[in-house]
Design a protein around this motif. Sequence first.
Motif, PDB file in Angstrom:
ATOM      1  N   TRP A 163     -71.193 -19.895  15.363  1.00  0.00           N
ATOM      2  CA  TRP A 163     -72.001 -19.709  14.161  1.00  0.00           C
ATOM      3  C   TRP A 163     -73.073 -18.649  14.409  1.00  0.00           C
ATOM      4  O   TRP A 163     -73.430 -18.342  15.546  1.00  0.00           O
ATOM      5  N   SER A 164     -73.606 -18.141  13.311  1.00  0.00           N
ATOM      6  CA  SER A 164     -74.693 -17.168  13.410  1.00  0.00           C
ATOM      7  C   SER A 164     -75.991 -17.875  13.802  1.00  0.00           C
ATOM      8  O   SER A 164     -76.093 -19.105  13.752  1.00  0.00           O
ATOM      9  N   ASP A 165     -77.002 -17.065  14.179  1.00  0.00           N
ATOM     10  CA  ASP A 165     -78.286 -17.639  14.593  1.00  0.00           C
ATOM     11  C   ASP A 165     -78.921 -18.458  13.481  1.00  0.00           C
ATOM     12  O   ASP A 165     -79.450 -19.551  13.718  1.00  0.00           O
ATOM     13  N   ILE A 166     -78.884 -17.942  12.253  1.00  0.00           N
ATOM     14  CA  ILE A 166     -79.527 -18.666  11.150  1.00  0.00           C
ATOM     15  C   ILE A 166     -78.781 -19.958  10.849  1.00  0.00           C
ATOM     16  O   ILE A 166     -79.392 -20.974  10.513  1.00  0.00           O
ATOM     17  N   GLU A 167     -77.456 -19.956  11.014  1.00  0.00           N
ATOM     18  CA  GLU A 167     -76.689 -21.180  10.767  1.00  0.00           C
ATOM     19  C   GLU A 167     -76.986 -22.229  11.831  1.00  0.00           C
ATOM     20  O   GLU A 167     -77.112 -23.416  11.511  1.00  0.00           O
ATOM     21  N   ARG A 168     -77.114 -21.800  13.079  1.00  0.00           N
ATOM     22  CA  ARG A 168     -77.474 -22.767  14.126  1.00  0.00           C
ATOM     23  C   ARG A 168     -78.886 -23.298  13.914  1.00  0.00           C
ATOM     24  O   ARG A 168     -79.168 -24.478  14.165  1.00  0.00           O
ATOM     25  N   THR A 169     -79.780 -22.430  13.457  1.00  0.00           N
ATOM     26  CA  THR A 169     -81.148 -22.883  13.191  1.00  0.00           C
ATOM     27  C   THR A 169     -81.175 -23.916  12.082  1.00  0.00           C
ATOM     28  O   THR A 169     -81.861 -24.942  12.181  1.00  0.00           O
ATOM     29  N   VAL A 170     -80.449 -23.678  11.011  1.00  0.00           N
ATOM     30  CA  VAL A 170     -80.372 -24.635   9.907  1.00  0.00           C
ATOM     31  C   VAL A 170     -79.773 -25.954  10.389  1.00  0.00           C
ATOM     32  O   VAL A 170     -80.252 -27.039  10.034  1.00  0.00           O
ATOM     33  N   ALA A 171     -78.731 -25.870  11.204  1.00  0.00           N
ATOM     34  CA  ALA A 171     -78.116 -27.096  11.724  1.00  0.00           C
ATOM     35  C   ALA A 171     -79.102 -27.892  12.570  1.00  0.00           C
ATOM     36  O   ALA A 171     -79.211 -29.117  12.441  1.00  0.00           O
ATOM     37  N   ALA A 172     -79.849 -27.193  13.443  1.00  0.00           N
ATOM     38  CA  ALA A 172     -80.766 -27.887  14.349  1.00  0.00           C
ATOM     39  C   ALA A 172     -81.993 -28.425  13.637  1.00  0.00           C
ATOM     40  O   ALA A 172     -82.457 -29.531  13.933  1.00  0.00           O
ATOM     41  N   GLU A 173     -82.544 -27.645  12.671  1.00  0.00           N
ATOM     42  CA  GLU A 173     -83.808 -28.022  12.048  1.00  0.00           C
ATOM     43  C   GLU A 173     -83.644 -28.847  10.780  1.00  0.00           C
ATOM     44  O   GLU A 173     -84.595 -29.497  10.342  1.00  0.00           O
ATOM     45  N   ARG A 174     -82.450 -28.827  10.179  1.00  0.00           N
ATOM     46  CA  ARG A 174     -82.280 -29.555   8.917  1.00  0.00           C
ATOM     47  C   ARG A 174     -81.142 -30.580   8.969  1.00  0.00           C
ATOM     48  O   ARG A 174     -81.325 -31.731   8.593  1.00  0.00           O
ATOM     49  N   LEU A 175     -79.983 -30.162   9.463  1.00  0.00           N
ATOM     50  CA  LEU A 175     -78.825 -31.036   9.382  1.00  0.00           C
ATOM     51  C   LEU A 175     -78.883 -32.170  10.396  1.00  0.00           C
ATOM     52  O   LEU A 175     -78.611 -33.333  10.070  1.00  0.00           O
ATOM     53  N   PHE A 176     -79.252 -31.850  11.643  1.00  0.00           N
ATOM     54  CA  PHE A 176     -79.210 -32.846  12.703  1.00  0.00           C
ATOM     55  C   PHE A 176     -80.593 -33.240  13.205  1.00  0.00           C
ATOM     56  O   PHE A 176     -80.703 -33.919  14.225  1.00  0.00           O
ATOM     57  N   ALA A 177     -81.633 -32.836  12.522  1.00  0.00           N
ATOM     58  CA  ALA A 177     -82.992 -33.123  12.993  1.00  0.00           C
ATOM     59  C   ALA A 177     -83.411 -34.539  12.625  1.00  0.00           C
ATOM     60  O   ALA A 177     -83.033 -35.058  11.568  1.00  0.00           O
TER      61      ALA A 177
END
Length: 716
Positions: free
Chosen positions: A306-320
């Motif tokens: 995934w792209s950097d922004i997609e990993r950031t969204v996953a870490a900070e929103r989806l799985f946080a």
Amino acid sequence: MNAVSPICLSDLAPALRWSNPADVGPVLRHARLIDGWWRSIPLPRVLDIVGATWLAHTLAHLAADHFEHLELAEFLPSLRALTVDLDDIAEPVRGAVLGTAVTWDRLISASPATIATWPLPQGCGPIEVIGTVIGRAVHPFGRDTGRTPAPSPALVVEAVRTIANWMPASAPEHVHNALAYLTSATGADSADSVSDGADSEPVDPPQTPATRAIRTLRALRAQRDEEARQNAAGESRTPSVPPPAPATDAAGPGKSFRSSLLGPGRTLRRPSFNPPREFREDPTPVAPELGRHPLVDLLEGLFRSWSDIERTVAAERLFAADPISIRLLADQIQVDLGAIRNAQRTVEERLLQWLASPEGAPITNHLRDMSEQLGTATTIDHLISAHPDHPVDVPSLGTPLWRVVITLFTDRRLHNGWLVADDPHRLRWQTRELLGDAPSLTDAGLRLARIGIQQQSLRAWLLSTPGVSIRDGHVLVDPSTPMEAPTPTPSYSGGHTGVVPDGGSTTANGLPIRRRPGDQQPQSAAAASSPMPQDLPPQVAGSVRCFRAPDGRWWHRVDVTGDHLNGAPVTVPPGYATHLGLQPGRLLCLTAPGADLLVLVWRDQPAFDSLRPLLRRLSAQHGDRVFITVNGDRLDARRLPAADLSDHGPTSRALHLIGYTAPAPTDEALKIIARRISDDSDDPQADPQSLLDRLTQRGDTDIAAELRPVLMTAHG
């Protein structure tokens, strides 16, 4: 996805873990907490409910009455990690401690029995001293975010400088690292010498809190003046690019104050949970050692693509555990809100597609195995220990696998430290109902297995249920402990037949597109001859598959089909659409769980353009029943999985069709159904024949068919 720290009081005070609940329960009992809460409810949640003062005072009494032989540092081991200046303790405890213990280390090394022998002054007894000490251990678990106004940026900078001024050189290294991060993030290390204006000499007054605060305010004012001058000169900048700093010496006149904690309009920005790059040992993710943790390796292979922004969204929103808002996240990483939303949709879609693919089959099978192994209720500790990969971080996310697993579960949620697959209140009510005759612990385990409570969670579940205790190998239920019977509400899911539109503009799924009020639009013969506009508007109480919950909300049942899972339109009764405020020829946009956008449109008949995003999020299958309700522009949905009800009686099957899964005798079942299809908040008359007639008129022939044989037999 919202979760809190799984640490319970028994983790903070290990002595409670091995104590008899009957001994400590009377001291720890609180009207707003369940029995055994110290083993099941996370500490932040407890403090939200009762407050730190009550908890510290109660633990002081517990330590003095039941653990008087234990040193305070043995009763609460975390006290050893605290460094407390006794001068910071309020009077009269401060004077009492300074006159007896003298030091913090000696204070926490004393037992309650020892403290009781100290010559304490009048008005300050052992409970006050012990409570003050315990308060220091409890305080870090409180959550005060949002309860007080956020401080101004100047005060934040001043606070950081004050900490730096008072921090001793002997402080631990990680404390110094944290201070260095705060100093860099707030700019507190670069604004010590600022001037009143561009033509004045740098001012270096004595280092006092007052002068430091004044210089900080001057720096902020200087930046505002500089921005105003630039705006007046007609300078333009791209909004996403921060304005350049004035080209002056770092400590010279005209220096601009900047901080990564300051957002637009000089408001405070939520800081990142990670330290800045200069304080990280290695800014690049370390590749996991392949083969040791196959589930982590599998997910890491997905996320690394995934792209950097997609990993950031996953870490900070989806799985946080504490998901950050889209707006704050966009501000932190300096991208547009639309980019965050698009990234989240892409992430969710990719993840769902991957889970349904052969590559994601091991994770899908793991989730299924975990659901069977953990049962309907389990603690976070049991989830973490259920597989050796669970406590391991997924490197590209910096998130442990168990957090990912919780997010991917679609049939359960976190509630007070428990991961539950059903309404927790209903489960506890059923628990009490099954154990009313004081069975042995073994028999209790066999009975609760019927509602999905597994053996590894049995004891903790029993102790977390109000009025339930374990004594001499038997499970006792105290009937004097009040517990209301559950008020069932429909469970997650939805759907019905498709719609065939006539000509005109349509959506991708064939549904007509709304036109603005006043626009001319072609009208089919069927629509022109429809008497609906001249008749009274349809009522939700007379609409098929619509049921009113005890809280007054109306839910509509959708019987999921294969077409719905493939994205076909899903019709709803006109009465329900009218109840939502929709009119013929209009369109209603609704936000579903997960920020999915659903469109409800009405031309020949009201229908959802598609419920596929919602059904996929709920992991709905053919034959499931999904109940939907709408509040404003937000849609909530609950799924009732398909089940073999052949061994259930007709009354239970009828109740299941309205989303009520608890057993009930025939007379009570009739009253429940009558209330669920009535607009009247009072109990309507449940005359059997009248009820059957009304169900038939509404179109609920399936419910009527289940009830008719029973009523004919019972009433001749």
